[in-house]
Design a protein around this motif. Sequence first.
Motif, mmCIF file in Angstrom:
data_model
loop_
_atom_site.group_PDB
_atom_site.id
_atom_site.type_symbol
_atom_site.label_atom_id
_atom_site.label_comp_id
_atom_site.label_asym_id
_atom_site.label_seq_id
_atom_site.Cartn_x
_atom_site.Cartn_y
_atom_site.Cartn_z
ATOM 1 N N ARG A 172 0.824 -1.208 0.000
ATOM 2 C CA ARG A 172 0.000 0.000 0.000
ATOM 3 C C ARG A 172 0.863 1.264 0.000
ATOM 4 O O ARG A 172 0.595 2.210 -0.738
ATOM 5 N N THR A 177 11.012 -0.096 -8.835
ATOM 6 C CA THR A 177 11.103 1.363 -8.826
ATOM 7 C C THR A 177 12.266 1.859 -9.690
ATOM 8 O O THR A 177 12.141 2.827 -10.459
ATOM 9 N N SER A 235 2.430 1.757 -3.361
ATOM 10 C CA SER A 235 1.428 2.237 -4.317
ATOM 11 C C SER A 235 1.156 3.726 -4.121
ATOM 12 O O SER A 235 1.050 4.483 -5.093
ATOM 13 N N ASP A 236 1.067 4.160 -2.845
ATOM 14 C CA ASP A 236 0.814 5.585 -2.580
ATOM 15 C C ASP A 236 1.998 6.451 -3.008
ATOM 16 O O ASP A 236 1.812 7.552 -3.558
ATOM 17 N N GLU A 237 3.215 5.992 -2.761
ATOM 18 C CA GLU A 237 4.398 6.783 -3.079
ATOM 19 C C GLU A 237 4.600 6.949 -4.584
ATOM 20 O O GLU A 237 5.048 8.004 -5.053
ATOM 21 N N HIS A 238 4.239 5.909 -5.359
ATOM 22 C CA HIS A 238 4.536 5.951 -6.795
ATOM 23 C C HIS A 238 3.289 6.117 -7.663
ATOM 24 O O HIS A 238 3.381 6.101 -8.896
ATOM 25 N N ALA A 239 2.138 6.246 -7.005
ATOM 26 C CA ALA A 239 0.876 6.456 -7.734
ATOM 27 C C ALA A 239 0.644 5.356 -8.766
ATOM 28 O O ALA A 239 0.197 5.613 -9.883
ATOM 29 N N LEU A 240 0.939 4.125 -8.372
ATOM 30 C CA LEU A 240 0.729 2.955 -9.227
ATOM 31 C C LEU A 240 -0.003 1.886 -8.436
ATOM 32 O O LEU A 240 0.216 1.738 -7.231
ATOM 33 N N LYS A 286 1.679 -1.651 -13.233
ATOM 34 C CA LYS A 286 1.020 -2.242 -12.069
ATOM 35 C C LYS A 286 1.879 -3.379 -11.531
ATOM 36 O O LYS A 286 2.693 -3.968 -12.239
#
Length: 427
Positions: free
Chosen positions: A293, A334, A296-301, A341
Amino acid sequence: MRDEYRGWERHSDLLFGALPYLLLGLSLLLAVTDSPLGVWRREHVVTIVWAGVAAVWTAATFTVPTRGHYRMARGHPLTIIYFIGLLALAAVLLSRDDVFVLFTATAFLQALVLLSTSWAFLCVFCASFVVNTVPDGFPEPTIPAWTGYAGAIVVQTVVVGWINLLFSKLDALSLQRKQTVSELRTALAENEGLHAQLIAQAREAGVHDERRRLAVEIHDTLAQGLAGIIRQLEAVGAEDERVRPDVEWRRHITTAHELARESLAEARRSVQALRPEQLEGSTLPGALATIARKWSDEHALPAGFATNGTVRPLHADLEATLFRVAQEALANITKHARAGKVGITLSYMEEMAVLDVIDDGVGFDPPAAEAVAGIRDGNGLGLVGMRARLERVAGTLEVESAPGEGTAISACVPFEAQHMEFGKAGP
């Protein structure tokens, strides 16, 4: 299944051991009840006495020596003597009443189980001779009569003998299979013990290797950094501002500060390598869901997480290894993947736990990447480090990727490893 087979075997022993007494008792019952109700004859008393002799003979030469286990009677010295007496007593009882042919059948049923093949067929032949001769005597001296008489004996010997031989061979085959299964189970247990021992040895070797690696790393980073700080501070103390310019004094202080910061960073990195903080107050699935999670939040994916199978607790070293592999895989995605995704799956199987990290990025050539893995944070993509971590807990790493086709990383750790006596040091 094994208990069921043993139960059947016990009942089979009991029935076979009681067979002579059952047939003798049934024959005697039919013999003494063939008279009109209320009429008792002297011949019955004699018959009962002979039946008692037969029962005592059977007990003394068959039941007692074998202790009720008929398989022990095969090859027993008293077995031949038992059959000689059995046929003699059967002939006496058969001469008194034809119904004792039932008791004589004991020889047919027991011969090929208790005797070797040649002796068994001879016993069946003798039993057939008694059955066909004692009640009515020898046939009339004519060819048809003797042909029928001899034919009956031969047919009984061959048919009954081969039927008994077939069941005897099947019984022997069953015992052989039982012994083979027992030997295979023993070998399997020994292999499991060896496997567990190898895992323990591999784990112990991994712990020692990790300790040596940390010792070398601390020596090369923290120890040298602290030694440099001490030298700089000693140089500061030795300086005389009236002799040396102020800029020289400050240069020593700045250098000492930089060395202290670098040593502190190395210390934090070494501590973090021992036990992931995320696992201290959470389960492995919970920790993996959290980093997915956050990533996903850090990389907007989108980065999904799922578990398969029944969740079960693992040894701390196994959980730490899988967690670090997941962290390294996400870091690689990263840096290199340019993925759209990511999916993380933790599967609890019968004998192992499997962590899968899949992305739809640009992919790469795994053999080529591992070939140049000596470059820190370079093209190795952390694969060598991941593989080394897993090998320390008897685990494996599989990488499937190709340029333009994404990447799938699968890390497996065996549940057997958590039954070993691990050291406190971990990856």
